[in-house]
Design a protein around this motif. Structure first.
Motif, mmCIF file in Angstrom:
data_model
loop_
_atom_site.group_PDB
_atom_site.id
_atom_site.type_symbol
_atom_site.label_atom_id
_atom_site.label_comp_id
_atom_site.label_asym_id
_atom_site.label_seq_id
_atom_site.Cartn_x
_atom_site.Cartn_y
_atom_site.Cartn_z
ATOM 1 N N PRO A 128 1.059 12.016 -11.496
ATOM 2 C CA PRO A 128 0.714 13.231 -12.232
ATOM 3 C C PRO A 128 1.937 14.040 -12.694
ATOM 4 O O PRO A 128 1.958 14.559 -13.807
ATOM 5 N N ALA A 129 2.955 14.132 -11.864
ATOM 6 C CA ALA A 129 4.161 14.860 -12.257
ATOM 7 C C ALA A 129 4.885 14.151 -13.392
ATOM 8 O O ALA A 129 5.433 14.808 -14.293
ATOM 9 N N ILE A 130 4.880 12.842 -13.375
ATOM 10 C CA ILE A 130 5.528 12.072 -14.446
ATOM 11 C C ILE A 130 4.787 12.266 -15.758
ATOM 12 O O ILE A 130 5.397 12.464 -16.820
ATOM 13 N N VAL A 131 3.457 12.261 -15.703
ATOM 14 C CA VAL A 131 2.648 12.420 -16.924
ATOM 15 C C VAL A 131 2.828 13.829 -17.477
ATOM 16 O O VAL A 131 2.958 14.008 -18.692
ATOM 17 N N LEU A 132 2.856 14.838 -16.610
ATOM 18 C CA LEU A 132 3.013 16.218 -17.080
ATOM 19 C C LEU A 132 4.382 16.472 -17.692
ATOM 20 O O LEU A 132 4.527 17.274 -18.608
ATOM 21 N N SER A 133 5.405 15.791 -17.193
ATOM 22 C CA SER A 133 6.756 16.038 -17.706
ATOM 23 C C SER A 133 7.053 15.297 -19.003
ATOM 24 O O SER A 133 8.048 15.573 -19.651
ATOM 25 N N SER A 134 6.193 14.377 -19.396
ATOM 26 C CA SER A 134 6.485 13.641 -20.632
ATOM 27 C C SER A 134 5.769 14.174 -21.828
ATOM 28 O O SER A 134 5.220 15.133 -21.968
ATOM 29 N N ASN A 169 0.827 -1.208 0.000
ATOM 30 C CA ASN A 169 0.000 0.000 0.000
ATOM 31 C C ASN A 169 0.862 1.259 0.000
ATOM 32 O O ASN A 169 0.521 2.249 -0.647
ATOM 33 N N GLY A 170 1.978 1.244 0.704
ATOM 34 C CA GLY A 170 2.891 2.381 0.688
ATOM 35 C C GLY A 170 3.489 2.622 -0.685
ATOM 36 O O GLY A 170 3.612 3.767 -1.128
ATOM 37 N N VAL A 171 3.832 1.547 -1.371
ATOM 38 C CA VAL A 171 4.372 1.674 -2.728
ATOM 39 C C VAL A 171 3.308 2.251 -3.658
ATOM 40 O O VAL A 171 3.577 3.177 -4.439
ATOM 41 N N TYR A 172 2.080 1.726 -3.580
ATOM 42 C CA TYR A 172 0.998 2.230 -4.426
ATOM 43 C C TYR A 172 0.700 3.697 -4.144
ATOM 44 O O TYR A 172 0.472 4.475 -5.057
ATOM 45 N N THR A 173 0.732 4.084 -2.875
ATOM 46 C CA THR A 173 0.487 5.480 -2.513
ATOM 47 C C THR A 173 1.571 6.385 -3.103
ATOM 48 O O THR A 173 1.275 7.450 -3.649
ATOM 49 N N GLY A 174 2.816 5.965 -3.012
ATOM 50 C CA GLY A 174 3.912 6.743 -3.591
ATOM 51 C C GLY A 174 3.795 6.887 -5.096
ATOM 52 O O GLY A 174 4.023 7.966 -5.654
ATOM 53 N N ILE A 175 3.411 5.814 -5.770
ATOM 54 C CA ILE A 175 3.246 5.858 -7.222
ATOM 55 C C ILE A 175 2.094 6.789 -7.584
ATOM 56 O O ILE A 175 2.194 7.602 -8.507
ATOM 57 N N ARG A 176 0.958 6.682 -6.849
ATOM 58 C CA ARG A 176 -0.185 7.553 -7.125
ATOM 59 C C ARG A 176 0.163 9.026 -6.937
ATOM 60 O O ARG A 176 -0.331 9.880 -7.659
ATOM 61 N N MET A 177 1.001 9.346 -5.960
ATOM 62 C CA MET A 177 1.375 10.739 -5.716
ATOM 63 C C MET A 177 2.319 11.257 -6.801
ATOM 64 O O MET A 177 2.253 12.422 -7.185
ATOM 65 N N ALA A 178 3.204 10.403 -7.320
ATOM 66 C CA ALA A 178 4.204 10.838 -8.293
ATOM 67 C C ALA A 178 3.698 10.796 -9.734
ATOM 68 O O ALA A 178 4.239 11.503 -10.594
#
Length: 61
Positions: free
Chosen positions: A55-61, A44-53
């Motif tokens: 949007p920034a990954i999508v915007l930068s690509s 769950n911690g890994v999924y939460t970290g991925i969910r938080m990051a």
């Protein structure tokens, strides 16, 4: 551990950083389990970290 593994792989062997990242994730998981976290809590911690990051990954690509 991850920084050391990456430095050895990239500087010493001129390899890609993928294997050191996996080694670092495994070591972090083992340490978390030794401290009493369940696998589902780690997951769950890994999924939460991925969910938080994501949007920034999508915007930068």
């Amino acid at each position: 551990m991850m920084i050391i593994a990456m430095a050895i792989a990239i500087i010493g062997f001129e390899a890609s950083p993928h294997v050191p990242l996996i080694i670092g994730a495994v070591v972090a998981g083992v340490i978390a389990m030794l401290h009493g976290y369940s696998w589902s809590a780690i997951e769950n911690g890994v999924y939460t970290g991925i969910r938080m990051a994501l949007p920034a990954i999508v915007l930068s690509s």
